[in-house]
Design an enzyme around this catalytic site. Sequence first.
Site, short mmCIF file in Angstrom:
data_model
loop_
_atom_site.label_atom_id
_atom_site.label_comp_id
_atom_site.label_asym_id
_atom_site.label_seq_id
_atom_site.Cartn_x
_atom_site.Cartn_y
_atom_site.Cartn_z
CE LYS A 11 0.14 1.93 4.63
NZ LYS A 11 1.23 2.65 4.70
CB ALA A 97 9.46 -0.43 2.80
CB ALA A 100 0.93 -1.93 4.45
N GLY A 101 4.02 -4.12 3.84
CA GLY A 101 3.80 -5.81 3.42
C GLY A 101 3.91 -6.56 4.54
N GLY A 102 4.42 -6.83 5.71
CA GLY A 102 4.23 -7.39 7.05
C GLY A 102 2.96 -7.46 7.15
CB SER A 103 0.12 -4.75 7.70
OG SER A 103 0.59 -4.37 9.09
CG ASP A 136 -1.13 0.17 8.51
OD1 ASP A 136 -1.87 1.30 8.10
OD2 ASP A 136 0.09 0.34 7.90
#
Length: 283
Positions: A11, A97, A100-103, A136
């Site tokens: 996102k 970063a 919201a890669g982990g989310s 997120d």
Amino acid sequence: MKRVTLPAYAKLNLTLDILRKREDGYHDMQMIMQSVELHDDVTVAMTESGEVVCHCGDIPGDESNLAVKAARAFFDATGIVPGGLVIDIEKRIPAQAGMAGGSSDAAATLRALRKLLRPDMLGEELEHIGARVGSDVPYCLRGGTALAEGRGERLTSLRPAPPFHVLLCKPEFDIPTPALFARVRVSELWGRPDTAGMLAAIHRGDADGVAARIKNVFESVLPPEFAGVFDIKARMRQLGAEAVAMTGSGPTVFGLFRDYALVRDAYIILAEEHERTYLTQFV
Ligand code: C5P
């Protein structure tokens, strides 16, 4: 073995504003979120091992991984006791970063578990579980263009924003989210976005109006050691971006373009200068 693979989209924050600090230590936010095509692939497979196992590239797959936390939250909320689970994440979204890669991996894990175990569960219930995993996660479950308020979990879906190509660049340093929030004195914030104007521009389908209102208030509290963010913003403008900003709590910078030839040339040049450079688009 029952398994499901789902994409986990990154996102961007078209706007990010911080309204107030709350009693519970969190901040009330107002953010307009946009998903982009850059994604991880999350595969969830049911096993009989009795364990939840997560493979996530270089990122630890232990209990600190948001995808594992999401699986635990799903089982807690539903009362389902799993035989075992393997979560395989093919990472493309850079970690830490502001994208919201982990989310998003957590959201894809929840959607996969619903598909495998509780296909009748309503989106609302899944978002409620997601909110317990991270601020997120509910947005990542929904995707598209949305206004996120409260901690980030109160969502209003919007008409899809006008399409843009996106040049993304993550500088070499990481910015820890809690440390950046700790620098915020809400009454002293400047450089705040025009959220109402952005909502109206999206509603009208006005690409110029959207580009003119891209803004992230976190940029005004960045400490001097993160000035590299501003260097990349300036470089993207030089390369023809119509709008540039940091996303989330950074440090990734994004530039918006409408012309594909221009963004492709900008990508080729910037990728020579910064290893983590990506070309993507709104989805
Ligand atoms: O909810 P999540 O675990 O993603 O938040 C990480 C940290 O970011 C929180 O512990 C808090 O310090 C900060 N935060 C905040 N206000 C928000 C979201 C996050 O202060 N709306």
